[in-house]
Write a protein that holds these residues in place. Structure first.
Motif, mmCIF file in Angstrom:
data_model
loop_
_atom_site.group_PDB
_atom_site.id
_atom_site.type_symbol
_atom_site.label_atom_id
_atom_site.label_comp_id
_atom_site.label_asym_id
_atom_site.label_seq_id
_atom_site.Cartn_x
_atom_site.Cartn_y
_atom_site.Cartn_z
ATOM 1 N N SER A 79 0.846 -1.191 0.000
ATOM 2 C CA SER A 79 0.000 0.000 0.000
ATOM 3 C C SER A 79 0.881 1.240 0.000
ATOM 4 C CB SER A 79 -0.889 0.007 1.246
ATOM 5 O OG SER A 79 -0.097 0.208 2.408
ATOM 6 N N TYR A 80 0.286 2.374 -0.342
ATOM 7 C CA TYR A 80 1.037 3.626 -0.325
ATOM 8 C C TYR A 80 1.554 3.920 1.081
ATOM 9 C CZ TYR A 80 -1.327 4.364 -4.797
ATOM 10 O OH TYR A 80 -1.803 4.223 -6.059
ATOM 11 N N LYS A 81 0.771 3.560 2.087
ATOM 12 C CA LYS A 81 1.177 3.810 3.471
ATOM 13 C C LYS A 81 2.431 3.025 3.817
ATOM 14 C CE LYS A 81 -0.429 3.785 8.223
ATOM 15 N NZ LYS A 81 -1.545 3.566 9.128
ATOM 16 N N ILE A 135 2.505 10.049 2.145
ATOM 17 C CA ILE A 135 1.701 9.151 1.320
ATOM 18 C C ILE A 135 1.345 9.842 0.006
ATOM 19 C CG2 ILE A 135 -0.532 7.959 1.139
ATOM 20 C CD1 ILE A 135 -0.361 7.476 4.166
ATOM 21 N N SER A 136 1.055 11.138 0.053
ATOM 22 C CA SER A 136 0.704 11.849 -1.174
ATOM 23 C C SER A 136 1.867 11.859 -2.167
ATOM 24 C CB SER A 136 0.276 13.285 -0.851
ATOM 25 O OG SER A 136 1.328 13.979 -0.196
ATOM 26 N N HIS A 183 1.840 8.394 -3.783
ATOM 27 C CA HIS A 183 0.727 8.358 -4.738
ATOM 28 C C HIS A 183 1.114 9.084 -6.020
ATOM 29 C CE1 HIS A 183 -3.078 9.711 -6.572
ATOM 30 N NE2 HIS A 183 -3.525 8.532 -6.154
ATOM 31 N N SER A 237 5.320 4.592 1.965
ATOM 32 C CA SER A 237 5.671 5.890 2.546
ATOM 33 C C SER A 237 6.446 5.712 3.850
ATOM 34 C CB SER A 237 4.425 6.747 2.776
ATOM 35 O OG SER A 237 3.672 6.292 3.874
ATOM 36 N N GLN A 238 6.097 4.696 4.637
ATOM 37 C CA GLN A 238 6.824 4.426 5.875
ATOM 38 C C GLN A 238 8.228 3.891 5.570
ATOM 39 O OE1 GLN A 238 4.087 1.793 7.844
ATOM 40 N NE2 GLN A 238 2.998 3.480 8.848
#
Length: 85
Positions: free
Chosen positions: A64-66, A76-77, A80, A69-70
């Motif tokens: 996932s993007y989350k 997250i943006s 994306h 991002s982590q």
């Protein structure tokens, strides 16, 4: 030669980025690409090589993007935007 304006800072404490930025590391085993083949210059924002690395990580792990991002310590943006550009 004009230096690019970078407004996004790469957190070199992030393990995946520390490995990626290590010029002595053999990246082919993990990325299946040599470092010079994905190193590109950027005019602004995240460096293009970081964008490629984020996209490949997202694609390879179906994360996932989350999660991505982590892993890269970025919003997250941003993930994306990188995935959908």
């Amino acid at each position: 030669m004009v230096n690019p304006t970078s407004y996004c800072c790469v957190n070199t404490a992030v393990p995946i980025l520390r490995f990626y930025l290590d010029q002595a590391a053999d990246h082919r085993a993990h990325l299946r690409l040599s470092l010079p083949s994905i190193s590109l210059e950027s005019e602004h924002g995240w460096d293009k090589d970081i964008k490629v690395l984020v996209f490949l990580h997202w694609l390879a792990h179906a994360a996932s993007y989350k999660v991505v991002s982590q892993a890269f310590d970025m919003p997250i943006s941003s993930v994306h935007g990188i995935v959908h550009k």
